[in-house]
Design a protein around this motif. Structure first.
Motif, PDB file in Angstrom:
ATOM      1  N   ALA A 140     -14.814 -17.781   4.649  1.00  0.00           N
ATOM      2  CA  ALA A 140     -15.211 -17.904   3.246  1.00  0.00           C
ATOM      3  C   ALA A 140     -14.798 -16.671   2.447  1.00  0.00           C
ATOM      4  O   ALA A 140     -14.266 -16.779   1.336  1.00  0.00           O
ATOM      5  CB  ALA A 140     -16.715 -18.130   3.137  1.00  0.00           C
ATOM      6  N   LYS A 141     -15.024 -15.503   2.996  1.00  0.00           N
ATOM      7  CA  LYS A 141     -14.646 -14.266   2.296  1.00  0.00           C
ATOM      8  C   LYS A 141     -13.128 -14.128   2.212  1.00  0.00           C
ATOM      9  O   LYS A 141     -12.590 -13.596   1.237  1.00  0.00           O
ATOM     10  CB  LYS A 141     -15.266 -13.058   2.979  1.00  0.00           C
ATOM     11  CG  LYS A 141     -16.769 -12.909   2.727  1.00  0.00           C
ATOM     12  CD  LYS A 141     -17.302 -11.642   3.342  1.00  0.00           C
ATOM     13  CE  LYS A 141     -18.737 -11.353   2.895  1.00  0.00           C
ATOM     14  NZ  LYS A 141     -19.684 -12.418   3.225  1.00  0.00           N
ATOM     15  N   LEU A 142     -12.419 -14.600   3.224  1.00  0.00           N
ATOM     16  CA  LEU A 142     -10.966 -14.532   3.198  1.00  0.00           C
ATOM     17  C   LEU A 142     -10.383 -15.457   2.129  1.00  0.00           C
ATOM     18  O   LEU A 142      -9.465 -15.080   1.396  1.00  0.00           O
ATOM     19  CB  LEU A 142     -10.401 -14.915   4.570  1.00  0.00           C
ATOM     20  CG  LEU A 142      -8.880 -14.905   4.692  1.00  0.00           C
ATOM     21  CD1 LEU A 142      -8.335 -13.492   4.517  1.00  0.00           C
ATOM     22  CD2 LEU A 142      -8.452 -15.474   6.039  1.00  0.00           C
ATOM     23  N   PHE A 143     -10.918 -16.665   2.013  1.00  0.00           N
ATOM     24  CA  PHE A 143     -10.389 -17.645   1.067  1.00  0.00           C
ATOM     25  C   PHE A 143     -10.850 -17.372  -0.365  1.00  0.00           C
ATOM     26  O   PHE A 143     -10.216 -17.850  -1.301  1.00  0.00           O
ATOM     27  CB  PHE A 143     -10.776 -19.057   1.495  1.00  0.00           C
ATOM     28  CG  PHE A 143      -9.791 -19.679   2.453  1.00  0.00           C
ATOM     29  CD1 PHE A 143      -8.958 -20.707   2.039  1.00  0.00           C
ATOM     30  CD2 PHE A 143      -9.692 -19.232   3.755  1.00  0.00           C
ATOM     31  CE1 PHE A 143      -8.039 -21.273   2.907  1.00  0.00           C
ATOM     32  CE2 PHE A 143      -8.775 -19.787   4.643  1.00  0.00           C
ATOM     33  CZ  PHE A 143      -7.944 -20.807   4.222  1.00  0.00           C
ATOM     34  N   TRP A 324       0.172  -9.556 -10.877  1.00  0.00           N
ATOM     35  CA  TRP A 324      -0.507  -8.743  -9.869  1.00  0.00           C
ATOM     36  C   TRP A 324      -0.054  -7.296  -9.939  1.00  0.00           C
ATOM     37  O   TRP A 324       1.127  -7.009 -10.148  1.00  0.00           O
ATOM     38  CB  TRP A 324      -0.226  -9.292  -8.465  1.00  0.00           C
ATOM     39  CG  TRP A 324      -0.550 -10.744  -8.345  1.00  0.00           C
ATOM     40  CD1 TRP A 324       0.325 -11.776  -8.250  1.00  0.00           C
ATOM     41  CD2 TRP A 324      -1.853 -11.323  -8.343  1.00  0.00           C
ATOM     42  NE1 TRP A 324      -0.339 -12.964  -8.187  1.00  0.00           N
ATOM     43  CE2 TRP A 324      -1.685 -12.726  -8.240  1.00  0.00           C
ATOM     44  CE3 TRP A 324      -3.145 -10.803  -8.418  1.00  0.00           C
ATOM     45  CZ2 TRP A 324      -2.754 -13.604  -8.209  1.00  0.00           C
ATOM     46  CZ3 TRP A 324      -4.222 -11.686  -8.377  1.00  0.00           C
ATOM     47  CH2 TRP A 324      -4.016 -13.057  -8.277  1.00  0.00           C
ATOM     48  N   PRO A 325      -0.961  -6.364  -9.729  1.00  0.00           N
ATOM     49  CA  PRO A 325      -0.559  -4.951  -9.667  1.00  0.00           C
ATOM     50  C   PRO A 325       0.225  -4.687  -8.396  1.00  0.00           C
ATOM     51  O   PRO A 325       0.149  -5.445  -7.424  1.00  0.00           O
ATOM     52  CB  PRO A 325      -1.909  -4.212  -9.654  1.00  0.00           C
ATOM     53  CG  PRO A 325      -2.868  -5.195  -9.043  1.00  0.00           C
ATOM     54  CD  PRO A 325      -2.407  -6.548  -9.497  1.00  0.00           C
ATOM     55  N   ALA A 326       0.993  -3.615  -8.389  1.00  0.00           N
ATOM     56  CA  ALA A 326       1.757  -3.247  -7.199  1.00  0.00           C
ATOM     57  C   ALA A 326       0.789  -2.896  -6.072  1.00  0.00           C
ATOM     58  O   ALA A 326      -0.046  -1.995  -6.231  1.00  0.00           O
ATOM     59  CB  ALA A 326       2.673  -2.067  -7.502  1.00  0.00           C
ATOM     60  N   PRO A 327       0.871  -3.579  -4.931  1.00  0.00           N
ATOM     61  CA  PRO A 327      -0.094  -3.337  -3.856  1.00  0.00           C
ATOM     62  C   PRO A 327       0.283  -2.135  -2.990  1.00  0.00           C
ATOM     63  O   PRO A 327       1.447  -1.718  -2.959  1.00  0.00           O
ATOM     64  CB  PRO A 327      -0.010  -4.626  -3.033  1.00  0.00           C
ATOM     65  CG  PRO A 327       1.411  -5.073  -3.210  1.00  0.00           C
ATOM     66  CD  PRO A 327       1.800  -4.669  -4.606  1.00  0.00           C
ATOM     67  N   ASP A 328      -0.696  -1.589  -2.317  1.00  0.00           N
ATOM     68  CA  ASP A 328      -0.458  -0.582  -1.297  1.00  0.00           C
ATOM     69  C   ASP A 328       0.386  -1.199  -0.180  1.00  0.00           C
ATOM     70  O   ASP A 328       0.182  -2.351   0.204  1.00  0.00           O
ATOM     71  CB  ASP A 328      -1.803  -0.100  -0.738  1.00  0.00           C
ATOM     72  CG  ASP A 328      -1.649   0.822   0.434  1.00  0.00           C
ATOM     73  OD1 ASP A 328      -1.411   2.021   0.225  1.00  0.00           O
ATOM     74  OD2 ASP A 328      -1.760   0.325   1.585  1.00  0.00           O
ATOM     75  N   VAL A 334      -0.674  -6.297   5.720  1.00  0.00           N
ATOM     76  CA  VAL A 334      -1.797  -7.061   6.274  1.00  0.00           C
ATOM     77  C   VAL A 334      -1.864  -8.446   5.627  1.00  0.00           C
ATOM     78  O   VAL A 334      -2.038  -9.462   6.309  1.00  0.00           O
ATOM     79  CB  VAL A 334      -3.122  -6.299   6.060  1.00  0.00           C
ATOM     80  CG1 VAL A 334      -4.311  -7.196   6.419  1.00  0.00           C
ATOM     81  CG2 VAL A 334      -3.151  -5.035   6.898  1.00  0.00           C
ATOM     82  N   MET A 335      -1.698  -8.505   4.300  1.00  0.00           N
ATOM     83  CA  MET A 335      -1.752  -9.787   3.600  1.00  0.00           C
ATOM     84  C   MET A 335      -0.620 -10.710   4.035  1.00  0.00           C
ATOM     85  O   MET A 335      -0.800 -11.927   4.164  1.00  0.00           O
ATOM     86  CB  MET A 335      -1.729  -9.557   2.090  1.00  0.00           C
ATOM     87  CG  MET A 335      -3.020  -8.978   1.540  1.00  0.00           C
ATOM     88  SD  MET A 335      -3.067  -8.928  -0.277  1.00  0.00           S
ATOM     89  CE  MET A 335      -2.070  -7.485  -0.595  1.00  0.00           C
ATOM     90  N   ALA A 352       3.523 -17.017  -4.944  1.00  0.00           N
ATOM     91  CA  ALA A 352       2.676 -16.930  -6.136  1.00  0.00           C
ATOM     92  C   ALA A 352       1.627 -15.828  -6.074  1.00  0.00           C
ATOM     93  O   ALA A 352       0.966 -15.574  -7.087  1.00  0.00           O
ATOM     94  CB  ALA A 352       1.973 -18.275  -6.368  1.00  0.00           C
ATOM     95  N   PHE A 353       1.465 -15.185  -4.915  1.00  0.00           N
ATOM     96  CA  PHE A 353       0.380 -14.227  -4.794  1.00  0.00           C
ATOM     97  C   PHE A 353       0.930 -12.796  -4.817  1.00  0.00           C
ATOM     98  O   PHE A 353       2.103 -12.553  -5.082  1.00  0.00           O
ATOM     99  CB  PHE A 353      -0.398 -14.506  -3.498  1.00  0.00           C
ATOM    100  CG  PHE A 353      -1.791 -13.946  -3.464  1.00  0.00           C
ATOM    101  CD1 PHE A 353      -2.648 -14.090  -4.544  1.00  0.00           C
ATOM    102  CD2 PHE A 353      -2.256 -13.272  -2.356  1.00  0.00           C
ATOM    103  CE1 PHE A 353      -3.938 -13.577  -4.515  1.00  0.00           C
ATOM    104  CE2 PHE A 353      -3.544 -12.755  -2.312  1.00  0.00           C
ATOM    105  CZ  PHE A 353      -4.385 -12.909  -3.389  1.00  0.00           C
ATOM    106  N   VAL A 354       0.078 -11.844  -4.535  1.00  0.00           N
ATOM    107  CA  VAL A 354       0.425 -10.426  -4.591  1.00  0.00           C
ATOM    108  C   VAL A 354       1.668 -10.142  -3.731  1.00  0.00           C
ATOM    109  O   VAL A 354       1.778 -10.601  -2.606  1.00  0.00           O
ATOM    110  CB  VAL A 354      -0.746  -9.573  -4.071  1.00  0.00           C
ATOM    111  CG1 VAL A 354      -0.391  -8.099  -4.089  1.00  0.00           C
ATOM    112  CG2 VAL A 354      -1.998  -9.835  -4.896  1.00  0.00           C
ATOM    113  N   GLY A 355       2.613  -9.412  -4.302  1.00  0.00           N
ATOM    114  CA  GLY A 355       3.809  -9.039  -3.547  1.00  0.00           C
ATOM    115  C   GLY A 355       4.717 -10.201  -3.205  1.00  0.00           C
ATOM    116  O   GLY A 355       5.530 -10.109  -2.285  1.00  0.00           O
ATOM    117  N   GLY A 356       4.583 -11.325  -3.937  1.00  0.00           N
ATOM    118  CA  GLY A 356       5.429 -12.483  -3.674  1.00  0.00           C
ATOM    119  C   GLY A 356       5.050 -13.265  -2.438  1.00  0.00           C
ATOM    120  O   GLY A 356       5.844 -14.059  -1.915  1.00  0.00           O
ATOM    121  N   ILE A 357       3.832 -13.092  -1.978  1.00  0.00           N
ATOM    122  CA  ILE A 357       3.375 -13.810  -0.770  1.00  0.00           C
ATOM    123  C   ILE A 357       3.302 -15.316  -1.066  1.00  0.00           C
ATOM    124  O   ILE A 357       2.716 -15.705  -2.077  1.00  0.00           O
ATOM    125  CB  ILE A 357       2.011 -13.274  -0.311  1.00  0.00           C
ATOM    126  CG1 ILE A 357       2.162 -11.833   0.168  1.00  0.00           C
ATOM    127  CG2 ILE A 357       1.436 -14.141   0.807  1.00  0.00           C
ATOM    128  CD1 ILE A 357       0.860 -11.159   0.523  1.00  0.00           C
TER     129      ILE A 357
END
Length: 357
Positions: A140-143, A324-328, A334-335, A352-357
């Protein structure tokens, strides 16, 4: 468009897909579509409501307003008040929230169980229907906040709270961001048990807003007056629904850009000093900054507020910028591994997600 009416139908439909898919509920959060639409419109049943345990199980397509109406009959509510409303599944997927987050936490704090459908048609379940549940991996926390990029959220089990029958709001105003910051610091240092602690800023002046709930809401609001002695126009209102509706509405800006700043309570003065309209959870360090749909403006705000993460809620496409901001780099790796584990075929909203994931 795929529109399954059961979890098994959803699993069968996803298993046959040969291209990307975009899970959607009411479409109220304005998430850009990637691939074919998979609607939860027919997954719209309240499966269980256990008033004695303060829990409920709902399918993803249940409108939040409909669920709240059902819970209110038992004097309860799901303590989420996002600006866009929408469906339960969409609310979990976007991790949206409103002023009540100050006391009750965000989506990830209120979801105690989840059922998801993965890209190979597997139905995975985690958590349960009781509040004290530690069994299994916490899907649940992951999704929550995954924006439909890991799988389809099909069912959700949630914890409920007593519905406040009375509310009262204490407000104080100032044109000085430093005075507002000092008032928030003072309020944060006291055990007030307030339902909400917000800031509203027009660009030139603003207010601190503190909401109390329960039978003694008005008395507690009056007792907290001295904590705002450094502000002007300190008032208490017991007819305060419109105040908080305006706070929620100001988290969206359909004609421009809304930047969500994930910071700290101590960032308040810096955020307000820029001169843009702002609302936010003053006690949590979450702020929504509104401005024009211009890439230069977005870059300027992000640079000024670095290292705080600034994601775009509205207006990324018109402004021509990454939402999205530039991620670490470590976090991004990890993502990527999580995405590869849950959606190796990249079926759910790829890129569509952070870093083009």
């Amino acid at each position: 468009m795929l529109e399954p009416s059961t979890v098994d139908e959803a699993a069968a439909a996803i298993k046959t897909l040969d291209g990307p898919v975009h899970p959607t509920g009411a479409g109220s959060h304005g998430v850009p579509a990637v691939g074919d639409t998979l609607s939860t419109g027919k997954l719209n049943r309240i499966l269980e409501h256990n008033p004695g345990d303060f829990t409920a199980v709902l399918e993803a397509g249940v409108p939040l307003a409909e669920a709240q109406e059902a819970f209110a009959k038992a004097g309860q509510w799901l303590a989420l008040d996002p600006p866009a409303g929408g469906t339960i599944g969409g609310l979990v997927a976007t991790a949206d929230s409103g002023p009540a987050r100050h006391r009750y936490g965000g989506v990830r704090d209120l979801v105690i169980g989840i059922t998801v459908v993965l890209s190979d048609g597997t139905v995975a379940r985690a958590g349960g229907k009781v509040i004290k549940n530690v069994a299994g991996y916490d899907l649940a926390k992951l999704f929550a906040g995954s924006y439909g990029t890991l799988g389809l959220i099909a069912e959700v089990a949630v914890r409920l709270h007593p519905l406040p029958l009375r509310t009262a709001t204490l407000t104080g105003a100032s044109a000085d961001p430093g005075r507002l910051q000092a008032a928030v610091r003072k309020l944060n240092s006291r055990p007030l048990e307030a339902n909400c602690l917000d800031i509203a800023w027009t660009g030139h002046s603003g207010q601190v807003l503190v909401r109390f709930g329960g039978h003694t809401a008005a008395e507690r609001a009056e007792a907290a007056r001295p904590l705002l002695d450094g502000l002007d126009d300190v008032t208490v209102s017991t007819d305060d629904d419109a105040i908080w509706a305006a706070q929620r509405q100001s988290q969206r800006h359909p004609d421009g850009v809304t930047l969500k700043v994930s910071g700290r309570p101590t960032d308040l003065e810096k955020v307000l000093a820029r001169g843009e309209p702002v609302v936010g959870r003053a006690g949590l360090g979450l702020y929504w900054v509104r401005g024009p749909a211009e890439a230069e403006w977005v870059a300027d705000v992000r640079a000024a507020l670095t290292p705080r993460a600034c994601s775009i809620v509205d207006g990324a496409a018109p402004a021509g910028v990454d939402p999205w901001p530039a991620p670490d780099r470590g976090a991004l790796e990890v993502m990527r591994r999580v995405k590869a584990r849950f959606d190796p075929a990249r079926v759910f909203r790829p890129g569509a997600f952070v870093g083009g994931i």
